[in-house]
Write a protein that holds these residues in place. Structure first.
Motif, PDB file in Angstrom:
ATOM      1  N   THR A   1     -23.467   7.328   2.641  1.00  0.00           N
ATOM      2  CA  THR A   1     -24.901   7.573   2.780  1.00  0.00           C
ATOM      3  C   THR A   1     -25.559   6.323   2.223  1.00  0.00           C
ATOM      4  O   THR A   1     -24.913   5.557   1.503  1.00  0.00           O
TER       5      THR A   1
ATOM      6  N   TRP B   1     -25.122   9.973  12.596  1.00  0.00           N
ATOM      7  CA  TRP B   1     -26.265  10.721  12.089  1.00  0.00           C
ATOM      8  C   TRP B   1     -27.498   9.853  12.083  1.00  0.00           C
ATOM      9  O   TRP B   1     -27.458   8.684  12.472  1.00  0.00           O
TER      10      TRP B   1
ATOM     11  N   GLU C   1     -30.575   8.997   9.085  1.00  0.00           N
ATOM     12  CA  GLU C   1     -30.960   9.211   7.690  1.00  0.00           C
ATOM     13  C   GLU C   1     -32.328   8.575   7.464  1.00  0.00           C
ATOM     14  O   GLU C   1     -32.517   7.388   7.675  1.00  0.00           O
TER      15      GLU C   1
ATOM     16  N   HIS D   1     -35.349   7.510   4.913  1.00  0.00           N
ATOM     17  CA  HIS D   1     -35.513   7.115   3.508  1.00  0.00           C
ATOM     18  C   HIS D   1     -36.950   6.652   3.318  1.00  0.00           C
ATOM     19  O   HIS D   1     -37.366   5.646   3.895  1.00  0.00           O
TER      20      HIS D   1
ATOM     21  N   SER E   1     -35.151  11.533   1.063  1.00  0.00           N
ATOM     22  CA  SER E   1     -34.205  11.187   2.136  1.00  0.00           C
ATOM     23  C   SER E   1     -33.925  12.461   2.920  1.00  0.00           C
ATOM     24  O   SER E   1     -34.070  13.565   2.391  1.00  0.00           O
TER      25      SER E   1
ATOM     26  N   GLY F   1     -31.678  14.056   6.710  1.00  0.00           N
ATOM     27  CA  GLY F   1     -30.762  13.704   7.787  1.00  0.00           C
ATOM     28  C   GLY F   1     -30.166  14.887   8.526  1.00  0.00           C
ATOM     29  O   GLY F   1     -30.051  15.989   7.997  1.00  0.00           O
TER      30      GLY F   1
ATOM     31  N   SER G   1     -26.823  15.326  11.658  1.00  0.00           N
ATOM     32  CA  SER G   1     -25.679  14.577  12.176  1.00  0.00           C
ATOM     33  C   SER G   1     -25.113  15.205  13.434  1.00  0.00           C
ATOM     34  O   SER G   1     -25.614  16.212  13.946  1.00  0.00           O
TER      35      SER G   1
END
Length: 491
Positions: free
Chosen positions: A123, A170, A172, A174, A270, A272, A274
């Motif tokens: 990650t 995935w 992610e 941020h 954060s 996410g 996937s």
């Protein structure tokens, strides 16, 4: 074409594994624990990507890309974060190979040892927050709303296609914010984005909630989640959004000058989802005959199969079909006209049933005479003869109906499998004989949570966001409880 798929009632796990392979979604690779996503499976993932990417950009986010490799020292800066991922990290120790003394074999060059080992990204919080330190100086630089589409590696020992692999795909997100309030609002907003996507695009009903302290993302102050229920009564975490507080800002010394001229630490989130969503899609809707895909995600929404004996008949059918498909193009309805002569129509019907194509249209010489098409639905197996003048409107309406029907079917199942338990005996009986989400009181301690998990293999999937505060007693300890949480066995 014989499917020979194990029935769900016989062995659900085997059914899933066989279906993923036979429907051409993915297969195991030559690398242990890693998968090859085949074109048909990747086409579904691309549709997921496109819709999510659109939603992210509508909420002000931009895409960027950060390195695959992260210096080991970065992980040691946030203790709880590294503790959460330490056992799953793949580590790069050397940067060169050389030919062995026999002149044939290849081996690691011992002279090429890295001064500092690199971690293959599990990650990206650490590498991103080291970068944000360079980007942020004052409140004018905030917020930063960035998303990354990438692959990550978590060294899983027991793997299953899409659900748990050593490498997976995935996105992610941020983000960096000036205030706690902004960061919390961002984390909650992205949870809503995920829930909307799951329900309105994937036709999967979800429960929105918080994770317990024990189940939170490593380094998070709060983890929000959406939980879905599969047909075997097991839960699947379909997406998470984390409020990270100032933990990473402090670990990487990311400060900004506020409007009042003070130096303050940045607030972070954060979030996410996937390729695990591919597994959720298969297990929520599919049946013993193969995949069942919601139209919004189907690479082919309508397949058209000509039935003919001569080339002349095929050419007549092709001309009639083109009039229809030209209109499909204008309406962004994806279709395939399968005029292959190497397979019989029955074989093709079987293939597209296995691959979950929502609508199948057949047309032969009699249909040409009568000005009709035969349309079959994948979700209900019903057929209808439709006049050619109505076919485009019919298909358009039917795709919407199938999308809605799949969601309602899954929701009916999910709702009927949320059951209250008021004693531990009742809890165990429900887990064993019914499955699904079990709504029960819990005393709020990690010790009790762990003990229930050890005794039953059930975990607290979430504390529902909309739960009612009510006094009760914990099903295991009898200690006071302020409200019910959802337990389940899970993937």
């Amino acid at each position: 074409m014989s499917k020979n798929i194990t029935k769900r009632s016989e062995d659900y796990s085997k059914w899933y594994n066989e279906l993923v392979v036979k429907a051409d979604l993915a297969e195991n690779s030559g690398v242990r624990g890693c998968m090859v996503i085949k074109p048909y499976g990747y086409a579904i993932w691309e549709k997921m990507q496109a819709e999510l990417d659109k939603k992210f950009k509508e909420t002000g986010h931009q895409n960027a890309y950060f390195p695959l490799f992260i210096p080991k020292s970065y992980f040691s800066k946030e203790a709880s974060h590294v503790d959460g991922f330490a056992k799953e990290c793949a580590v790069v120790t050397h940067y060169r190979l050389k030919t062995g003394e026999d002149g044939k074999t290849i081996e690691v060059d011992p002279e090429a040892k890295l001064e500092e080992e690199l971690i293959v990204r599990p990650t990206s919080e650490t590498i991103i927050w080291d970068t944000y330190r360079k980007w942020i100086e004052s409140y004018r630089d905030l917020p930063i709303l960035v998303n990354q589409w990438a692959n990550v590696v978590r060294w899983e020992m027991r793997t299953r296609l899409f659900l748990r692999t050593a490498e997976f795909l995935w996105q992610e997100g941020h983000t960096a914010h000036a205030t706690e309030k902004e960061a919390v609002a961002e984390a909650e907003q992205m949870l809503d984005v995920y829930a909307d996507f799951a329900e309105n695009f994937m036709a999967i009903p979800v429960v929105k909630g918080f994770k317990t302290e024990n189940e939170r993302f490593a380094g998070a102050i709060e983890t929000y989640c959406i939980e879905a229920l599969m047909q075997d009564g097991k839960a699947l975490q379909a997406g998470t959004s984390h409020f990270l507080g100032q933990n990473f800002a402090k670990a990487f010394d990311v400060k900004f000058t506020s409007q009042e001229g003070k130096q303050e630490y940045v607030w972070a989130t954060s979030w996410g989802v996937s390729t695990r969503l591919m597994g959720a899609l298969v297990m929520t809707h599919s049946d013993d005959n193969g995949l069942v895909l919601p139209p919004n995600l189907a690479p082919i929404q309508v397949v058209i199969v000509p039935i003919h004996k001569t080339d002349e008949q095929l050419e007549e059918i092709r001309e009639e079909v083109k009039k229809v498909t030209d209109q499909f193009k204008k309406l962004n309805i994806s279709f395939k006209f399968d005029d292959r002569t190497t397979f019989k129509p029955g074989w093709k019907f079987n293939e597209y049933e296995l691959k979950g194509v929502p609508l199948r249209v057949a047309i032969g010489p009699k249909d040409l005479e009568n000005g009709t098409f035969e349309v079959a639905r994948r979700d209900t197996f019903t057929k209808e003869i439709v006049a050619k003048d109505n076919i485009v409107t019919y298909v358009q309406d039917m795709l919407e109906e199938i999308q809605s029907n799949l969601f309602n079917k899954a929701k009916t199942y999910r709702d009927s499998h949320i059951t209250e338990a008021n004693s531990f005996e009742e809890f165990k009986d429900l887990l064993e004989n019914k499955g699904g989400f079990i709504s029960a009181h819990w005393d709020g301690t990690i010790e009790t949570e762990e003990k229930i998990k050890d005794l039953t293999k059930a975990t607290i999937r979430c504390i529902p966001i909309d739960r009612k505060e009510e006094d009760g007693i914990c099903i295991l300890t009898g200690a006071p409880s302020k409200g019910r949480v959802l337990f389940a066995k899970a993937y």
